[in-house]
Design a protein around this motif. Structure first.
Motif, PDB file in Angstrom:
ATOM      1  N   THR A 126      34.390  41.298  36.436  1.00  0.00           N
ATOM      2  CA  THR A 126      34.625  42.358  35.458  1.00  0.00           C
ATOM      3  C   THR A 126      33.319  42.931  34.893  1.00  0.00           C
ATOM      4  O   THR A 126      33.353  43.731  33.975  1.00  0.00           O
ATOM      5  CB  THR A 126      35.475  41.803  34.291  1.00  0.00           C
ATOM      6  OG1 THR A 126      34.825  40.614  33.816  1.00  0.00           O
ATOM      7  CG2 THR A 126      36.876  41.477  34.729  1.00  0.00           C
ATOM      8  N   ASP A 127      32.204  42.444  35.439  1.00  0.00           N
ATOM      9  CA  ASP A 127      30.899  42.933  35.012  1.00  0.00           C
ATOM     10  C   ASP A 127      30.657  42.674  33.517  1.00  0.00           C
ATOM     11  O   ASP A 127      30.151  43.530  32.794  1.00  0.00           O
ATOM     12  CB  ASP A 127      30.803  44.445  35.346  1.00  0.00           C
ATOM     13  CG  ASP A 127      29.399  44.999  35.195  1.00  0.00           C
ATOM     14  OD1 ASP A 127      28.443  44.213  35.270  1.00  0.00           O
ATOM     15  OD2 ASP A 127      29.263  46.222  34.984  1.00  0.00           O
ATOM     16  N   ARG A 146      37.126  45.139  29.248  1.00  0.00           N
ATOM     17  CA  ARG A 146      36.734  44.341  30.421  1.00  0.00           C
ATOM     18  C   ARG A 146      36.737  42.849  30.106  1.00  0.00           C
ATOM     19  O   ARG A 146      37.102  42.031  30.947  1.00  0.00           O
ATOM     20  CB  ARG A 146      35.381  44.819  30.946  1.00  0.00           C
ATOM     21  CG  ARG A 146      35.568  45.962  31.909  1.00  0.00           C
ATOM     22  CD  ARG A 146      34.378  46.845  32.123  1.00  0.00           C
ATOM     23  NE  ARG A 146      33.104  46.191  32.169  1.00  0.00           N
ATOM     24  CZ  ARG A 146      31.983  46.703  31.642  1.00  0.00           C
ATOM     25  NH1 ARG A 146      32.010  47.861  31.026  1.00  0.00           N
ATOM     26  NH2 ARG A 146      30.851  46.069  31.744  1.00  0.00           N
ATOM     27  N   LEU A 169      38.063  52.561  29.980  1.00  0.00           N
ATOM     28  CA  LEU A 169      37.065  52.302  31.022  1.00  0.00           C
ATOM     29  C   LEU A 169      36.505  53.594  31.608  1.00  0.00           C
ATOM     30  O   LEU A 169      37.234  54.573  31.789  1.00  0.00           O
ATOM     31  CB  LEU A 169      37.689  51.478  32.162  1.00  0.00           C
ATOM     32  CG  LEU A 169      38.264  50.109  31.783  1.00  0.00           C
ATOM     33  CD1 LEU A 169      38.775  49.392  33.019  1.00  0.00           C
ATOM     34  CD2 LEU A 169      37.227  49.254  31.067  1.00  0.00           C
ATOM     35  N   HIS A 173      34.235  51.695  36.460  1.00  0.00           N
ATOM     36  CA  HIS A 173      34.839  50.408  36.105  1.00  0.00           C
ATOM     37  C   HIS A 173      36.355  50.443  36.287  1.00  0.00           C
ATOM     38  O   HIS A 173      36.964  49.446  36.692  1.00  0.00           O
ATOM     39  CB  HIS A 173      34.479  50.010  34.668  1.00  0.00           C
ATOM     40  CG  HIS A 173      33.097  49.440  34.539  1.00  0.00           C
ATOM     41  ND1 HIS A 173      32.086  50.056  33.847  1.00  0.00           N
ATOM     42  CD2 HIS A 173      32.560  48.303  35.044  1.00  0.00           C
ATOM     43  CE1 HIS A 173      30.980  49.322  33.925  1.00  0.00           C
ATOM     44  NE2 HIS A 173      31.250  48.260  34.654  1.00  0.00           N
ATOM     45  N   SER A 176      36.932  49.884  39.999  1.00  0.00           N
ATOM     46  CA  SER A 176      36.656  48.537  40.495  1.00  0.00           C
ATOM     47  C   SER A 176      37.679  47.541  39.947  1.00  0.00           C
ATOM     48  O   SER A 176      38.126  46.649  40.659  1.00  0.00           O
ATOM     49  CB  SER A 176      35.213  48.107  40.221  1.00  0.00           C
ATOM     50  OG  SER A 176      35.069  47.703  38.903  1.00  0.00           O
TER      51      SER A 176
END
Ligand SMILES: Nc1ncnc2c1ncn2[C@@H]1O[C@H](COP(=O)(O)OP(=O)(O)OP(=O)(O)O)[C@@H](O)[C@H]1O
Length: 255
Positions: A126-127, A146, A169, A173, A176
């Protein structure tokens, strides 16, 4: 995986949710769309065990939801709620680690090596690993979202409920994380996601459900559900429907 029979729920303020029958199979990615106040979040809250005061029957893996204990339910269902702003005054890693509490064998929670690995993997996906020592309350809306997705992924449940989880988001994001969620369904996980972004729902879900005034009014493939008539009648939206150049599914553009 999820079966609803004769569901009826009311907050006691005039809003009623009524669903006679709805079945969701393992591995499905179902999107729920519909105007504000149509009952989408209420349905997710009932299905995830947050709202218990309903009539009718909800079966999760053929077991009545009312017969699940807390740990069992938390190991089966995770939810990314629509609102989470004021809940957490902890750092990101601690918040994500709460997802592993249902797996704890002791009364107090000590992370195992496996828990640590799962939490780290969820943060990478989720970075969010770069925020792991930051206070949740100091993150931006999208960063918080996230983190909440990481927490749900680390819960490692077969069923994932997402309530407008892409609303804050940025497009990169959003894409992804949609891909990660989709990947999960390919491993047999079931995803039920509420969206206002109908175009995203149309690309990622083979099945779309429209809710209106507490009822399911449409249930089918994107091509069956996203019609000119529905966008006008249900959303009162002046829009046109075009075909996605790559996936051939309907996409709405504003007129
Ligand atoms: N806790 C509550 N107490 C009383 N009424 C509520 C509560 N939560 C929601 N409602 C009402 O129930 C109805 C359905 O709300 P819900 O949040 O399920 O809609 P929604 O389809 O998710 O809307 P949105 O798209 O705006 O998020 C609304 O009329 C709302 O005002």
């Amino acid at each position: 995986m999820i079966k609803i029979n004769n569901l009826n729920f009311s907050y006691g303020n005039g809003f009623n949710l009524n669903i006679e029958k709805l079945n969701i199979k393992a591995g499905e990615f179902v999107s729920i769309i519909g105007p504000n106040g149509s009952g989408k979040s209420t349905l997710l809250k009932i299905l995830s065990g947050i709202l218990k005061n309903f009539n009718g029957e909800i079966l999760i893996k053929n077991k009545n939801i009312k017969n699940f204990n807390y740990k069992e339910l938390a190991k089966t269902i995770s939810i990314v709620p629509q609102e989470f702003n004021t809940i957490f005054k902890y750092d990101v890693e601690s918040i994500i680690s709460t997802s592993r509490v249902p797996y704890s064998k002791t009364f107090s929670f000590f992370e195992t090596m496996e828990d640590k690995k799962i939490i780290e993997e969820a943060m990478k996906k989720t970075d969010t690993i770069k925020y792991k020592n930051k206070f949740f309350s100091n993150l931006s809306g999208g960063e918080k979202q996230r983190v909440m997705i990481a927490r749900a992924l680390a819960q490692k449940t077969k069923i994932l409920f997402l309530d407008e989880f892409t609303s804050h988001l940025d497009p990169g994001h959003a894409q992804s994380l949609m891909n990660i969620v989709k990947e999960n369904t390919q491993n047999g996980h079931t995803v039920v996601a509420v969206f206002h972004d109908i175009n995203l729902a149309s690309i990622y879900s083979k099945r779309l459900i429209i809710m209106l005034k507490g009822n399911v009014v449409c249930d089918g493939s994107p091509i069956d559900v996203i019609t000119q008539e529905n966008i006008k009648d249900i959303y009162n939206l002046d829009g046109s429907i075009i075909k996605h150049p790559k996936y051939n599914v309907p996409q709405i553009v504003f007129n």
